[in-house]
Design a protein around this motif. Structure first.
Motif, PDB file in Angstrom:
ATOM      1  N   THR A 144       0.504   3.657   3.102  1.00 46.59           N
ATOM      2  CA  THR A 144       1.206   3.208   4.309  1.00 46.59           C
ATOM      3  C   THR A 144       2.696   3.502   4.209  1.00 46.59           C
ATOM      4  OG1 THR A 144      -0.410   1.449   4.658  1.00 46.59           O
ATOM      5  CG2 THR A 144       1.706   1.217   5.772  1.00 46.59           C
ATOM      6  N   ASP A 170      -8.106   5.536  -6.742  1.00 42.38           N
ATOM      7  CA  ASP A 170      -8.343   4.947  -5.423  1.00 42.38           C
ATOM      8  C   ASP A 170      -9.285   5.789  -4.570  1.00 42.38           C
ATOM      9  OD1 ASP A 170      -6.327   6.915  -5.278  1.00 42.38           O
ATOM     10  OD2 ASP A 170      -5.386   5.979  -3.527  1.00 42.38           O
ATOM     11  N   ASP A 175       0.838  -1.199   0.000  1.00 44.89           N
ATOM     12  CA  ASP A 175       0.000   0.000   0.000  1.00 44.89           C
ATOM     13  C   ASP A 175       0.874   1.251   0.000  1.00 44.89           C
ATOM     14  OD1 ASP A 175      -2.421   1.524   0.286  1.00 44.89           O
ATOM     15  OD2 ASP A 175      -1.891   1.805   2.392  1.00 44.89           O
ATOM     16  N   TYR A 212      -6.016  -5.293   1.728  1.00 46.49           N
ATOM     17  CA  TYR A 212      -6.289  -4.010   1.086  1.00 46.49           C
ATOM     18  C   TYR A 212      -4.990  -3.257   0.794  1.00 46.49           C
ATOM     19  CZ  TYR A 212      -7.986   0.595  -0.034  1.00 46.49           C
ATOM     20  OH  TYR A 212      -8.219   1.777  -0.688  1.00 46.49           O
ATOM     21  N   SER A 213      -4.888  -2.728  -0.406  1.00 48.28           N
ATOM     22  CA  SER A 213      -3.798  -1.854  -0.799  1.00 48.28           C
ATOM     23  C   SER A 213      -4.330  -0.860  -1.819  1.00 48.28           C
ATOM     24  CB  SER A 213      -2.642  -2.658  -1.409  1.00 48.28           C
ATOM     25  OG  SER A 213      -1.706  -1.790  -2.038  1.00 48.28           O
ATOM     26  N   ALA A 214      -4.242   0.417  -1.509  1.00 48.51           N
ATOM     27  CA  ALA A 214      -4.720   1.449  -2.430  1.00 48.51           C
ATOM     28  C   ALA A 214      -3.924   1.440  -3.731  1.00 48.51           C
ATOM     29  CB  ALA A 214      -4.625   2.820  -1.771  1.00 48.51           C
ATOM     30  N   THR A 215      -2.729   0.880  -3.712  1.00 50.82           N
ATOM     31  CA  THR A 215      -1.915   0.807  -4.927  1.00 50.82           C
ATOM     32  C   THR A 215      -2.609  -0.006  -6.008  1.00 50.82           C
ATOM     33  OG1 THR A 215      -0.002   0.788  -3.440  1.00 50.82           O
ATOM     34  CG2 THR A 215       0.423   0.402  -5.774  1.00 50.82           C
TER      35      THR A 215
END
Length: 341
Positions: free
Chosen positions: A116, A240, A113, A171-174
């Protein structure tokens, strides 16, 4: 402490707003009608401009639900396959040949992410006397300023995958950033906003929805030490969390989902099956049979959740971000109120 204006309506939905001192707008709908709607507080707190159902505000990670639909529309047209490797579209990412489009869409890629990772230097260098709430505001303001793929790759490119793609969900916004880039490159020089308008906004008459938090009317705030602190609008325009919209428009989008519009039935089933299993195309499992998304950018946060069994949907926007425990509790209360209507 700033007092936020409240409403007197005694519906379950309105009681939820009053109990939580919510600043924003909320609605519950079926496929064909609005069951309840309410708002309280201000779009601009200092100027006491009321927040209403037509107030243009940041939608946070609800953005990913719109891009999930767009992705499946591209799949239906044969423009790409969920089994395609990311390297076919974004070859400059070092791990791209290990990941499929479907794994990005279901948060099973293992890509770290970027949000993070971007927060780590702030946390490492922050003075010991700086309150966590103030630090969170600084991080959010930095990460919502002129973000693009190049900046994201600068952060994640040299990082190993967190796990073997397809082996778990995290979860990872990437993932959403990379999917947005894939879709952007498939539009053959047409702006992605024009594709969203043609395929989603216009068919549903979403007259105020667009990409770019700088377009928001509402200012955003972080709740710090019992007061709303200005966070600004930022310049977030990525897949995102870059969407801005109104509760009126979110109602239309939610009703389209309940009616199975925009996509073929099998595509919606692909989305919901993935969501039930962990995460899928911007959707994940919430409490008591609800599927949806709720997340923030700066002080903006959006909610779009449906209950397929009850054939209801709840939508909300707020421009005052409170601690995550408070936001989660409010989402639960909105869904409980929706079930009572």
């Amino acid at each position: 402490m700033v007092e936020l204006e409240s409403v007197k309506d005694e519906s379950p939905l309105s009681r939820s707003l009053q109990t939580e001192h919510y600043n924003g707008a909320v609605a519950v709908v079926t496929a064909d009608k609005e069951l309840a709607a309410d708002s309280q507080g201000f779009a601009h707190i200092d100027m006491k401009v009321p927040f209403a159902s037509h107030t243009l505000s940041g939608a946070g990670t609800v953005t990913q639900q719109f891009f999930g639909v767009l992705l499946m529309q591209f799949v239906e047209k044969g423009a790409l396959k969920l089994t395609d490797k990311l390297s076919q579209y974004v070859p400059e990412y070092k791990q791209a040949d290990k990941i499929t489009i479907g794994q990005l869409a279901t948060m099973q890629s293992g890509v770290p992410d970027y949000l993070t990772l971007m927060a780590k230097p702030f946390k490492a260098n922050a003075p010991a006397t700086l309150p966590d709430e103030r630090l969170a505001l600084q991080i959010n303001q930095h990460n919502a300023a002129d973000m693009d793929l190049a900046k994201v790759l600068d952060v994640v490119d040299d990082q190993p995958l967190a796990f073997k793609p397809g082996s778990q969900t995290a979860y990872s916004a990437t993932n959403a950033i990379l999917l947005g880039e894939v879709l952007d490159r498939l539009t053959e020089e047409r702006p992605l906003e024009a594709i969203l308008k043609e395929n989603i906004y216009d068919p549903l008459a979403l007259t105020h929805t667009k990409i770019g938090t700088s377009h928001a009317f509402a200012e955003s705030y972080h709740w710090i030490a019992g007061n709303p602190n200005l966070a600004g609008k930022g310049d977030e325009n990525q897949a995102d969390r870059g969407l801005v919209t109104t509760v009126d428009d979110l109602e239309k989008f939610a009703q389209a989902v309940l009616k199975g519009k925009l996509l073929k039935a099998e595509s919606w089933e692909t989305i919901f099956k993935a969501a039930e299993g962990g995460y899928g195309f911007g959707w994940h499992k919430l409490a008591d049979g609800w599927l949806g998304n709720s997340g923030s950018v700066l002080g903006y946060s959006g909610l779009l959740t449906i209950n397929r069994k009850q054939k209801k949907a709840a939508v909300a926007l707020t421009n005052v971000l409170k601690p995550q425990t408070d936001m989660t509790e409010f989402v639960d209360k909105i869904q409980q109120a929706a079930q009572e209507l």
